[in-house]
Design an enzyme around this catalytic site. Sequence first.
Site, PDB file in Angstrom:
ATOM      1  N   LYS A   1       0.823  -1.204   0.000  1.00 57.82           N
ATOM      2  CA  LYS A   1       0.000   0.000   0.000  1.00 57.82           C
ATOM      3  C   LYS A   1       0.858   1.255   0.000  1.00 57.82           C
ATOM      4  CE  LYS A   1      -3.532   2.789   0.438  1.00 57.82           C
ATOM      5  NZ  LYS A   1      -4.372   2.870   1.646  1.00 57.82           N
TER       6      LYS A   1
ATOM      7  N   LYS B   1       0.636  11.493   6.021  1.00 63.40           N
ATOM      8  CA  LYS B   1       0.918  10.375   6.924  1.00 63.40           C
ATOM      9  C   LYS B   1       1.429   9.168   6.151  1.00 63.40           C
ATOM     10  CE  LYS B   1      -2.175   7.553   7.940  1.00 63.40           C
ATOM     11  NZ  LYS B   1      -2.671   6.234   7.469  1.00 63.40           N
TER      12      LYS B   1
END
Length: 308
Positions: A170, A240
């Site tokens: 991811k 993030k």
Amino acid sequence: MKIGFIGLGTMGAGMASNLCEAGYDVTVHDLRRENAEPFEQRGAQWAPSVAELATNVDVVFTSLPGPVQMRTIAYGDDGLVENLRPGTAWFDLTTNSPTLVREVHEACTERGVKLFDAPVSGGPEGARTGKLAIYVGGDEAAFSSHSDILNVIGDQVLYVGDIGAGNTAKLVHNCASITIRSAIAEVMTMGVKAGVEPAALWHAMRQGAIGRSRTFDRIGGRYLREAYEPASFALELANKDLNLALELAEHFDVPMELARVAQKDFLEGLDRGWGKRDSQSPLALQNERAGVHIKLTADEVQQVLDRG
């Protein structure tokens, strides 16, 4: 089979809803009690604490903002590690730190709990419609035995490898996406400053070898139109993910020069108060640096897309 779902935010609500729709016995928990009310109306049960949920389910899903929240949910007397029963499967859907996931996995293994890192890709619309890619890391045999449940919340359920592999995949995906968009802004401003009209230049880029893969289509709705609100993927969340990717790269001594350039723009965007704007908003900084104004109308964007 009893399913627990913790985290009913923008992404979690859609996935939990699909599990309820499929007829599963679902118990939910969220920091905001009101977030659970629509699920209770559909037959789901409310657990007032993580511990109470953990002791009554066979499978638990967590959809959280990031590593800090996952650590909080995992540990302590009221956490999942202490309260999940042996044999329970835990799928963490959070885009997370592979290092933290491996740490929590070790603690889970000692208690007979199967932890999987299973971050998703597809955005809020994908969560609602079940059109999500799910990158799964963990025990392959245990993963296979839960494929039916995973197929309810995603249409591309991909086993990637051992624990941590899901988030690695991811983060690679998101870091590539973030970095590619920064490169696109750079070359767009160069071409426009050299005298090419934005729509013509974009159309030309799309017809090249990489462009035919539709890499460039996604910038039509945001960057090229200066349309960054409401956000599809907020800058603060993308930042993030980028930070997690850079941490992973640093761990393996992998240089990430372009990604770090993108990170500087992200930090400047955050300093300007753009955290809630779309993650494409820092691309506008390159326009400023180059002294170029790029803004297409929705019709101009559609005209380019209609050309194929």
